[in-house]
Design a protein around this motif. Structure first.
Motif, PDB file in Angstrom:
ATOM      1  N   SER A 161      44.118   2.263   9.775  1.00 58.04           N
ATOM      2  CA  SER A 161      45.457   1.916   9.310  1.00 58.04           C
ATOM      3  C   SER A 161      45.432   1.470   7.860  1.00 58.04           C
ATOM      4  CB  SER A 161      46.034   0.792  10.169  1.00 58.04           C
ATOM      5  OG  SER A 161      47.341   0.479   9.735  1.00 58.04           O
ATOM      6  N   HIS A 162      46.573   1.635   7.199  1.00 57.36           N
ATOM      7  CA  HIS A 162      46.750   1.060   5.866  1.00 57.36           C
ATOM      8  C   HIS A 162      47.577  -0.222   5.954  1.00 57.36           C
ATOM      9  CE1 HIS A 162      44.880   4.247   3.681  1.00 57.36           C
ATOM     10  NE2 HIS A 162      45.600   5.141   4.315  1.00 57.36           N
ATOM     11  N   HIS A 163      48.034  -0.550   7.152  1.00 52.77           N
ATOM     12  CA  HIS A 163      48.881  -1.729   7.312  1.00 52.77           C
ATOM     13  C   HIS A 163      48.037  -2.890   7.817  1.00 52.77           C
ATOM     14  CE1 HIS A 163      52.239   0.879   6.567  1.00 52.77           C
ATOM     15  NE2 HIS A 163      51.764   1.704   7.486  1.00 52.77           N
ATOM     16  N   ASN A 198      42.653   5.377   0.329  1.00 46.84           N
ATOM     17  CA  ASN A 198      42.734   6.834   0.518  1.00 46.84           C
ATOM     18  C   ASN A 198      41.403   7.463   0.112  1.00 46.84           C
ATOM     19  OD1 ASN A 198      46.100   6.738  -0.679  1.00 46.84           O
ATOM     20  ND2 ASN A 198      45.463   7.106   1.397  1.00 46.84           N
ATOM     21  N   GLY A 199      40.903   8.326   0.973  1.00 49.98           N
ATOM     22  CA  GLY A 199      39.655   9.022   0.654  1.00 49.98           C
ATOM     23  C   GLY A 199      38.396   8.228   0.963  1.00 49.98           C
ATOM     24  N   ALA A 200      38.541   7.048   1.554  1.00 47.15           N
ATOM     25  CA  ALA A 200      37.363   6.206   1.850  1.00 47.15           C
ATOM     26  C   ALA A 200      36.463   6.839   2.902  1.00 47.15           C
ATOM     27  CB  ALA A 200      37.811   4.820   2.315  1.00 47.15           C
ATOM     28  N   GLY A 201      37.053   7.667   3.780  1.00 50.44           N
ATOM     29  CA  GLY A 201      36.251   8.345   4.793  1.00 50.44           C
ATOM     30  C   GLY A 201      36.616   7.994   6.228  1.00 50.44           C
ATOM     31  N   LYS A 202      37.758   7.358   6.427  1.00 52.28           N
ATOM     32  CA  LYS A 202      38.148   6.906   7.777  1.00 52.28           C
ATOM     33  C   LYS A 202      38.317   8.090   8.734  1.00 52.28           C
ATOM     34  CE  LYS A 202      41.837   4.911   6.107  1.00 52.28           C
ATOM     35  NZ  LYS A 202      41.679   5.276   4.684  1.00 52.28           N
ATOM     36  N   THR A 203      39.070   9.087   8.281  1.00 52.70           N
ATOM     37  CA  THR A 203      39.303  10.250   9.148  1.00 52.70           C
ATOM     38  C   THR A 203      37.987  10.966   9.431  1.00 52.70           C
ATOM     39  OG1 THR A 203      41.503  10.505   8.200  1.00 52.70           O
ATOM     40  CG2 THR A 203      40.610  12.412   9.369  1.00 52.70           C
ATOM     41  N   THR A 204      37.156  11.088   8.407  1.00 57.20           N
ATOM     42  CA  THR A 204      35.866  11.771   8.584  1.00 57.20           C
ATOM     43  C   THR A 204      35.013  11.033   9.609  1.00 57.20           C
ATOM     44  OG1 THR A 204      36.055  12.458   6.275  1.00 57.20           O
ATOM     45  CG2 THR A 204      33.906  12.728   7.315  1.00 57.20           C
ATOM     46  N   LEU A 205      34.996   9.706   9.514  1.00 50.74           N
ATOM     47  CA  LEU A 205      34.225   8.924  10.491  1.00 50.74           C
ATOM     48  C   LEU A 205      34.752   9.163  11.913  1.00 50.74           C
ATOM     49  CD1 LEU A 205      33.027   5.268  10.226  1.00 50.74           C
ATOM     50  CD2 LEU A 205      34.174   6.046  12.267  1.00 50.74           C
TER      51      LEU A 205
END
Ligand SMILES: Nc1ncnc2c1ncn2[C@@H]1O[C@H](COP(=O)(O)OP(=O)(O)OP(=O)(O)O)[C@@H](O)[C@H]1O
Length: 221
Positions: free
Chosen positions: A169-171, A20-27
């Protein structure tokens, strides 16, 4: 965000994983021009994203965080609107309703759907026009196991047809089934890749993140 060098080839499914918060959505927002990078460039279909013509955007299907749907319109009306926006053949709507098993909800307003069915509408809307670039942020969110299967088949089918697919994904086990590459993000940077066939993928992932955190702390000290 730093050190973001990532490319997608036609027919390739790339999974983006990170805490969470790693930046996936931002990327993903950067990749789709929803955010502008302070430095660097994003290219799509061989050209600069900022000047990509509408014809290129029509070939994109994306779902970032919450499904983009008009709550007062029905499932079918939403899908028709999405198809029209992309200049897609309207017949894709009925196919999408069948594919995503939305038949029982086609004439129901989206605001009255369950979270999982709203996610199905969002995914159907992102994929029904057979895009050549697919960008999906945590698409299995709220999906039941049947929905996860539809999603898996849909992504494999799009990639088989030559689409480039980026999916976060987190899965890890789920993405390992379909991804050609698994890219790890931590602290706003891409820190490496995981081999999808690795056993104990989660353990390897956490170890990679732990080592990256330690290295970063050592540099900062
Ligand atoms: N426009 C922005 N400007 C500055 N910081 C931002 C911006 N958008 C997001 N952030 C920050 O960037 C970090 C990464 O957020 P992001 O939502 O990309 O993570 P994520 O990997 O998708 O997380 P999750 O798994 O929880 O969805 C967060 O700390 C967030 O607050």
């Amino acid at each position: 965000m730093h050190d973001l060098r990532l490319s997608l080839a036609p027919g390739e499914i790339v999974a983006l994983v990170g805490l969470n918060g790693a930046g996936k959505t931002t990327l993903m927002r950067l990749a789709l021009g929803m955010l502008r990078p302070q430095e660097g460039t994003v290219r799509i279909a061989g050209g600069d994203l900022a000047t990509a013509p509408a014809a290129v955007w029509r070939e994109v299907g994306h779902l970032i965080e919450v499904p983009l749907a008009y709550p007062e319109l029905t499932t079918r009306q939403n899908l028709r609107a999405a198809a029209a926006l992309r200049g897609a053949d309207p017949s894709c709507v009925e196919r999408a309703i069948t594919e995503w098993k939305l038949d029982g909800y086609a004439d129901r307003r989206v605001r009255r759907l369950s979270l999982g069915n709203r996610q199905r509408v969002g995914l159907a809307s992102a994929l029904q026009h057979a895009p050549r670039l697919v960008v999906l942020d945590e698409p299995s969110n709220a999906l039941d196991p049947a929905g996860v299967l539809v999603l898996r088949d849909a992504l494999l089918q799009r990639a088989d047809a030559g689409a480039a697919v980026l999916v976060s994904s987190h899965h890890l086990d789920e993405v390992a089934r379909i991804a050609h590459r698994i890219v790890v993000m931590n602290g706003g940077r891409l820190i490496g890749e995981l081999e999808p066939a690795t056993s104990e993928l989660e353990r390897v992932f956490f170890e990679r993140v732990r080592i990256d955190d330690e290295e970063r702390r050592a540099v900062a000290a």
